[in-house]
Design an enzyme around this catalytic site. Sequence first.
Site, short mmCIF file in Angstrom:
data_model
loop_
_atom_site.label_atom_id
_atom_site.label_comp_id
_atom_site.label_asym_id
_atom_site.label_seq_id
_atom_site.Cartn_x
_atom_site.Cartn_y
_atom_site.Cartn_z
N GLU A 111 0.83 -1.20 0.00
CA GLU A 111 0.00 0.00 0.00
C GLU A 111 0.86 1.25 0.00
OE1 GLU A 111 -4.05 -1.63 2.03
OE2 GLU A 111 -2.67 -0.58 3.34
N CYS A 124 3.23 8.67 0.92
CA CYS A 124 3.72 7.75 1.94
C CYS A 124 3.96 6.41 1.24
CB CYS A 124 2.67 7.64 3.04
SG CYS A 124 3.10 6.50 4.35
N CYS A 131 6.11 -6.68 7.20
CA CYS A 131 7.13 -6.19 8.12
C CYS A 131 7.40 -7.25 9.19
CB CYS A 131 6.70 -4.90 8.80
SG CYS A 131 8.02 -4.13 9.77
N CYS A 135 5.75 -4.70 15.86
CA CYS A 135 5.40 -3.69 16.86
C CYS A 135 3.93 -3.89 17.25
CB CYS A 135 5.61 -2.28 16.30
SG CYS A 135 7.32 -1.94 15.83
N CYS A 138 1.02 -1.82 15.47
CA CYS A 138 1.04 -1.62 14.02
C CYS A 138 0.39 -2.79 13.28
CB CYS A 138 2.48 -1.44 13.55
SG CYS A 138 2.60 -1.17 11.78
N GLY A 182 6.60 -1.67 6.10
CA GLY A 182 7.98 -2.15 6.14
C GLY A 182 8.95 -1.25 6.87
N GLU A 183 10.15 -1.79 7.06
CA GLU A 183 11.21 -1.07 7.76
C GLU A 183 12.29 -0.72 6.72
OE1 GLU A 183 12.02 0.41 10.56
OE2 GLU A 183 14.04 0.67 9.78
N SER A 210 11.68 6.85 7.83
CA SER A 210 11.31 6.58 9.22
C SER A 210 11.74 5.17 9.61
CB SER A 210 9.78 6.73 9.38
OG SER A 210 9.39 6.44 10.70
N LEU A 234 10.05 6.34 18.33
CA LEU A 234 10.55 6.11 19.69
C LEU A 234 9.46 5.49 20.57
CD1 LEU A 234 13.40 6.80 20.79
CD2 LEU A 234 12.27 8.57 22.13
N ASN A 309 -3.67 5.17 16.28
CA ASN A 309 -4.88 4.82 15.54
C ASN A 309 -5.29 3.41 15.95
OD1 ASN A 309 -5.05 7.19 13.90
ND2 ASN A 309 -3.28 6.43 12.78
N CYS A 354 -1.70 6.03 9.70
CA CYS A 354 -0.47 5.38 10.17
C CYS A 354 -0.78 4.07 10.88
CB CYS A 354 0.25 6.25 11.19
SG CYS A 354 0.70 7.84 10.56
N1 SAH Z 1 9.12 0.83 10.16
C1 SAH Z 1 9.25 2.27 10.08
C2 SAH Z 1 8.45 2.80 8.96
C3 SAH Z 1 6.93 2.66 9.13
S1 SAH Z 1 6.44 4.21 9.58
C4 SAH Z 1 8.91 2.89 11.42
O1 SAH Z 1 8.32 2.18 12.24
O2 SAH Z 1 9.23 4.03 11.67
C5 SAH Z 1 4.97 4.13 10.23
C6 SAH Z 1 4.82 5.15 11.33
O3 SAH Z 1 3.50 4.98 11.81
C7 SAH Z 1 5.77 4.85 12.48
O4 SAH Z 1 6.13 5.96 13.22
C8 SAH Z 1 4.90 3.93 13.27
O5 SAH Z 1 5.36 3.81 14.57
C9 SAH Z 1 3.55 4.62 13.16
N2 SAH Z 1 2.44 3.75 13.52
C10 SAH Z 1 2.40 2.41 13.48
N3 SAH Z 1 1.23 1.96 13.93
C11 SAH Z 1 0.50 3.04 14.25
C12 SAH Z 1 -0.82 3.23 14.75
N4 SAH Z 1 -1.63 2.20 15.04
N5 SAH Z 1 -1.23 4.50 14.95
C13 SAH Z 1 -0.45 5.54 14.66
N6 SAH Z 1 0.79 5.42 14.17
C14 SAH Z 1 1.27 4.19 13.98
#
Ligand code: SAH
Length: 374
Positions: A111, A124, A131, A135, A138, A182-183, A210, A234, A309, A354
């Site tokens: 996506e 984006c 991934c 986390c 996510c 993805g990362e 990111s 973070l 979210n 996100c």
């Molecule tokens: N893997 C990288 C790139 C993905 S970025 C990273 O984690 O930074 C996606 C961004 O959306 C990151 O800051 C992630 O932490 C955030 N994110 C993931 N799940 C989310 C959620 N449920 N609500 C809001 N932000 C979220």
Amino acid sequence: MTDAPAAHQEGALGESPREDERSEILGLTRAKLVETLGETIDRPFRADQIYEAIYRQGKTDFEEMTTLGKDLRESLGRKFRIGVPAEADRHPSADGTVKYLFRLADGATIEAVDIPDRGRRTLCISSQAGCALACAFCVTGYWGAGRNLTPAEIVGQVLAIRRRQEGGSGPEPLNLVFMGMGEPLQNLEALHASLRVLTELVSWRRITVSTVGIVPGIRKLASWEKRPNLAVSLHAPDDARRDLIMPVNRTYPLADLLAALEEYPLERRRRITIEYLLIRDFNDAPSDAEALARLLGDLPVKINLIPVNPDPVLGERMVPPPDDRVDAFAERLRRRSYVATVRRRRGDDVSAACGQLRAPGREPRGFRQGALSW
Ligand code: SAH
């Protein structure tokens, strides 16, 4: 431009995409393009013309490149492909955000999200199909690991979306954020190759990568001659809590991560973006804001607060704090002299926000039990 999927090129040749043995030129740097086109082009400047046509004019079919002669267009089309990913689905949101689902040649889906915002536009982009990092907040992680995208697949997302926008290239400045699926730092080589090409379209200063905080990846990025902006997810002010929601923290704990950030070379007036998810009753207390400020010390950062979210697969604890608590958190940071902004939710009515990106049609991995309880 047309909205016909890239597959029509294969159709014209009477081949199915799977049997397509033409070499991919999308994502190649200028030098590599000259090398790859070899004797098919009579002079090296043809490569520049093709580059212009693809990346500046958004042409994704040799037939449209009328600066090239007909014979040349035909022989290029026989030997090479411009494999913009096929659009499998497109969800426009009420706020103007559009979420795209792309199907790649091997059937994997990814996506990408197009976010128009008061005179500018942010795309984006995904760096992996899936991934591996799991986390707890996510949805992409919930659906599990996939594979690295190729430079062509990364660049192709941008071209596919631009092709959709009126007139190919919108007048507004474009920003690219690698905050899709993805990362990116687990796919550094393809990231680097794709950035070398995408910076034909968008300057390095308008590109943000990111990361969850893969320390060797950050150090590698730091060694690049030209670098994109860096954002770090973070999300917790201490290791105990970061361990709970981000398994990667057990490999690269906060002290190591912050040491790598200290050494990250920044241009004048540039800062690292710290992304901090706000999860109700988990990391949203005023004392957490103070702890975050102490942790960051005098690192040159700006802090982007993201009320989490929610999503059914994440369980009922992954919910955002009430607005006044979000504001109070931001205010505490500002009183400690940090620049703190709150990320507005965009596209959440079509699950484009996100952490809500998922590739449909796969079995979820689910999370390890325990990771979600605190
Ligand atoms: N893997 C990288 C790139 C993905 S970025 C990273 O984690 O930074 C996606 C961004 O959306 C990151 O800051 C992630 O932490 C955030 N994110 C993931 N799940 C989310 C959620 N449920 N609500 C809001 N932000 C979220």
